[in-house]
Design a protein around this motif. Structure first.
Motif, PDB file in Angstrom:
ATOM      1  N   UNK A 155       1.367  -1.217   0.120  1.00  0.00           N
ATOM      2  CA  UNK A 155      -0.165  -0.268   0.671  1.00  0.00           C
ATOM      3  C   UNK A 155       0.893   0.925   0.164  1.00  0.00           C
ATOM      4  N   UNK A 156       1.609   1.562   0.376  1.00  0.00           N
ATOM      5  CA  UNK A 156       2.924   2.096   0.756  1.00  0.00           C
ATOM      6  C   UNK A 156       3.745   3.084  -0.450  1.00  0.00           C
ATOM      7  N   UNK A 157       3.604   1.550  -1.555  1.00  0.00           N
ATOM      8  CA  UNK A 157       4.996   1.991  -2.439  1.00  0.00           C
ATOM      9  C   UNK A 157       3.744   2.268  -2.921  1.00  0.00           C
ATOM     10  N   UNK A 158       2.476   1.705  -3.002  1.00  0.00           N
ATOM     11  CA  UNK A 158       1.867   1.808  -4.317  1.00  0.00           C
ATOM     12  C   UNK A 158       0.671   3.599  -5.224  1.00  0.00           C
ATOM     13  N   UNK A 159       1.223   3.867  -2.745  1.00  0.00           N
ATOM     14  CA  UNK A 159      -0.118   5.617  -2.923  1.00  0.00           C
ATOM     15  C   UNK A 159       1.134   6.474  -2.765  1.00  0.00           C
ATOM     16  N   UNK A 160       2.195   6.088  -2.638  1.00  0.00           N
ATOM     17  CA  UNK A 160       3.467   7.019  -2.155  1.00  0.00           C
ATOM     18  C   UNK A 160       4.429   7.458  -3.100  1.00  0.00           C
ATOM     19  N   UNK A 161       5.390   6.110  -3.781  1.00  0.00           N
ATOM     20  CA  UNK A 161       5.307   6.078  -4.783  1.00  0.00           C
ATOM     21  C   UNK A 161       5.379   6.389  -6.255  1.00  0.00           C
ATOM     22  N   UNK A 162       3.675   5.772  -6.548  1.00  0.00           N
ATOM     23  CA  UNK A 162       3.626   5.572  -7.804  1.00  0.00           C
ATOM     24  C   UNK A 162       2.111   6.781  -7.919  1.00  0.00           C
ATOM     25  N   UNK A 163       2.185   6.887  -6.664  1.00  0.00           N
ATOM     26  CA  UNK A 163       1.019   7.946  -6.351  1.00  0.00           C
ATOM     27  C   UNK A 163      -0.460   8.177  -6.915  1.00  0.00           C
ATOM     28  N   UNK A 164      -0.680   5.902  -6.652  1.00  0.00           N
ATOM     29  CA  UNK A 164      -2.203   6.260  -7.271  1.00  0.00           C
ATOM     30  C   UNK A 164      -2.695   6.277  -5.768  1.00  0.00           C
ATOM     31  N   UNK A 165      -4.139   6.488  -7.222  1.00  0.00           N
ATOM     32  CA  UNK A 165      -5.376   5.987  -6.424  1.00  0.00           C
ATOM     33  C   UNK A 165      -5.906   5.461  -5.690  1.00  0.00           C
ATOM     34  N   UNK A 166      -6.542   5.146  -3.806  1.00  0.00           N
ATOM     35  CA  UNK A 166      -6.847   4.507  -3.432  1.00  0.00           C
ATOM     36  C   UNK A 166      -8.105   3.567  -4.975  1.00  0.00           C
ATOM     37  N   UNK A 167      -8.805   3.971  -5.478  1.00  0.00           N
ATOM     38  CA  UNK A 167      -9.653   3.366  -6.186  1.00  0.00           C
ATOM     39  C   UNK A 167      -9.500   2.661  -7.060  1.00  0.00           C
ATOM     40  N   UNK A 168      -7.454   2.685  -6.896  1.00  0.00           N
ATOM     41  CA  UNK A 168      -7.082   1.305  -7.680  1.00  0.00           C
ATOM     42  C   UNK A 168      -6.930   0.005  -7.049  1.00  0.00           C
ATOM     43  N   UNK A 169      -6.763   0.711  -6.009  1.00  0.00           N
ATOM     44  CA  UNK A 169      -5.720  -0.773  -5.588  1.00  0.00           C
ATOM     45  C   UNK A 169      -7.676  -2.045  -5.183  1.00  0.00           C
ATOM     46  N   UNK A 170      -8.603  -0.521  -4.395  1.00  0.00           N
ATOM     47  CA  UNK A 170     -10.128  -1.388  -4.125  1.00  0.00           C
ATOM     48  C   UNK A 170     -10.611  -2.183  -5.293  1.00  0.00           C
ATOM     49  N   UNK A 171     -10.226  -1.302  -6.747  1.00  0.00           N
ATOM     50  CA  UNK A 171     -10.833  -1.950  -8.319  1.00  0.00           C
ATOM     51  C   UNK A 171     -10.089  -3.612  -8.207  1.00  0.00           C
ATOM     52  N   UNK A 172      -8.833  -3.700  -7.272  1.00  0.00           N
ATOM     53  CA  UNK A 172      -7.545  -4.653  -7.852  1.00  0.00           C
ATOM     54  C   UNK A 172      -7.042  -5.273  -6.871  1.00  0.00           C
ATOM     55  N   UNK A 173      -6.959  -5.180  -5.316  1.00  0.00           N
ATOM     56  CA  UNK A 173      -7.028  -5.745  -4.219  1.00  0.00           C
ATOM     57  C   UNK A 173      -5.612  -6.640  -4.491  1.00  0.00           C
ATOM     58  N   UNK A 174      -5.710  -7.545  -6.001  1.00  0.00           N
ATOM     59  CA  UNK A 174      -4.716  -7.926  -5.491  1.00  0.00           C
ATOM     60  C   UNK A 174      -2.909  -8.191  -5.987  1.00  0.00           C
ATOM     61  N   UNK A 175      -2.769  -6.945  -6.332  1.00  0.00           N
ATOM     62  CA  UNK A 175      -1.838  -6.373  -6.814  1.00  0.00           C
ATOM     63  C   UNK A 175      -0.970  -6.392  -5.207  1.00  0.00           C
ATOM     64  N   UNK A 176      -1.520  -6.230  -4.303  1.00  0.00           N
ATOM     65  CA  UNK A 176      -1.220  -6.354  -2.907  1.00  0.00           C
ATOM     66  C   UNK A 176      -0.013  -7.552  -2.865  1.00  0.00           C
ATOM     67  N   UNK A 177      -0.588  -8.711  -2.892  1.00  0.00           N
ATOM     68  CA  UNK A 177      -0.303 -10.268  -3.165  1.00  0.00           C
ATOM     69  C   UNK A 177       0.980 -10.265  -3.266  1.00  0.00           C
TER      70      UNK A 177
END
Length: 401
Positions: free
Chosen positions: A310-332
């Motif tokens: 989560x820290x990498x996607x939100x802070x480094x890549x500046x993704x919107x939270x909605x991207x993680x909600x839509x594709x939570x498997x990327x955290x695996x």
């Protein structure tokens, strides 16, 4: 009671009854103490000679085994007067490709094996395993990892349990995929050989799971990945399914089986901690529920992996939270093995304008290694070498973009 103590008591009784040595009570006491003393005395050399020296020598000389373990087995089987049976059993195993190390391992786990009758106990099981599809080159490794398969009754335990699993697999695979059935069966037996030990419990659990809509290929998923679920007992299984439905998985849903896997691998407290972790990053209760329903296996990942992702996607890549909600498997996905290497490659492709349109992060992470290399490394022949160096490069996380 010590010998000196017995003698002291006997002397005391002797003095007390000295005035009347013919007293029957004194005679009885003398006999009892004498027998107890003699029994204790004579049992000592017996324990010292209980080791079976012939058997001990056989294990040390023939198998070059550990002397301490050889002593243990020789003492346990002190009644064995000949090592003819052990020799026949060992010779049989060697003819089927077992090494001395594998045989020693089998005997350490299951020492009674050396007393098995080869024709009655071992040979029929070896033939059965080969008929199931365990080829001779792999037979030694297969059995070495699952020695309890040799201790089970072939007709009462092995065959009935295997047939239950085969039936589940066959019902969900077309006849043309019989090799897949064989491979799945061997995989289940290789990793979880104990599942065949209780046919009635296995059948009962299958029936109960089917009543909740977990059928067909979903049963196969559980057998291949969480076979312990079939042996937890109906009350625990009922409680587990209740937890899963409370999380929002509907009865009959194809995701229910994945919810079961997630909850079975986590205590309620652990799941709550992972929910709290997600909420600490600003995800709402509804978003958390959506994420677990979309990708329940995510909750089998460690808190460290989830947090780092989560820290990498939100802070480094500046993704919107909605991207993680839509594709939570990327955290695996593994940060070191997949996320960072692919991100570096796409950054170079972008900086050199090699590709007009780049994929979304979720699409990029879903690709197999072969597909990713073909599309974003090998495709660019002039830059392929540098892209490959970047792909295999250092693992440090990039700064914010």
């Amino acid at each position: 009671m010590s010998t000196l103590r017995r003698q002291s008591l006997l002397s005391s009784y002797s003095r007390n009854f000295h005035s009347n040595p013919s007293d029957p009570l004194f005679s009885l006491i003398k006999i009892l103490f004498s027998r107890s003393f003699n029994h204790t005395y004579t049992s000592i050399p017996c324990s010292k000679s209980s080791e079976n020296h012939a058997l001990f020598k056989f294990f040390v000389d023939s198998l070059k085994g550990c002397k301490q373990r050889a002593h243990t087995i020789a003492n346990r089987f002190s009644h064995v007067i000949s090592y003819k049976k052990p020799q026949v059993a060992v010779d049989f195993l060697k003819t089927h490709g077992f090494s001395d190390t594998q045989i020693r391992s089998l005997l350490s786990i299951y020492p009674k094996l050396h007393q098995f009758d080869v024709e009655k106990n071992l040979k029929p099981k070896f033939i059965y395993f080969q008929e199931l599809g365990v080829t001779r080159p792999h037979l030694a490794m297969f059995i070495s990892k699952n020695p309890m398969l040799l201790s089970c009754s072939l007709d009462k335990k092995l065959k009935p349990g295997v047939e239950v699993i085969k039936n589940v697999l066959e019902l969900n695979q077309p006849e043309s995929n019989k090799f897949n059935i064989r491979d799945d069966l061997i995989r289940i037996l290789s990793r979880y050989s104990w599942v065949i030990g209780n046919e009635s419990k296995l059948l009962s659990s299958i029936k109960y799971l089917e009543s909740f809509g977990i059928v067909g290929s979903q049963l196969v998923v559980l057998l291949k990945n969480e076979p312990r679920l079939f042996f937890v007992g109906e009350s625990k299984l009922k409680s587990l399914i209740s937890r899963v439905t409370e999380l929002g998985f509907a009865k009959g849903s194809r995701m229910l089986v994945h919810g079961l896997r997630a909850c079975y691998g986590n205590r309620t407290e652990t799941l709550h901690k992972k929910y709290e972790l997600l909420q600490s990053f600003g995800f709402s209760e509804l978003e958390c529920a959506t994420m677990i329903i979309k990708s329940p296996i995510l909750f089998k990942s460690s808190e460290t992996r989830i947090r780092r992702g989560i820290e990498f996607f939100l802070s480094n890549l500046m993704l919107n939270k909605s991207v993680i909600v839509a594709s939570p498997y990327i955290l695996m996905y593994s940060m070191e093995k997949r996320i960072l290497p692919r991100h570096r490659v796409l950054q170079m492709v972008k900086s050199r304008r090699l590709e007009r349109r780049l994929p979304s992060i979720s699409t990029m992470l879903c690709l197999s290694d072969e597909s990713f290399m073909e599309r974003y490394i090998l495709k660019f022949k002039d830059d392929a070498k540098e892209l490959m160096l970047v792909y295999k490069g250092p693992l440090s996380e990039p700064s914010k973009v």
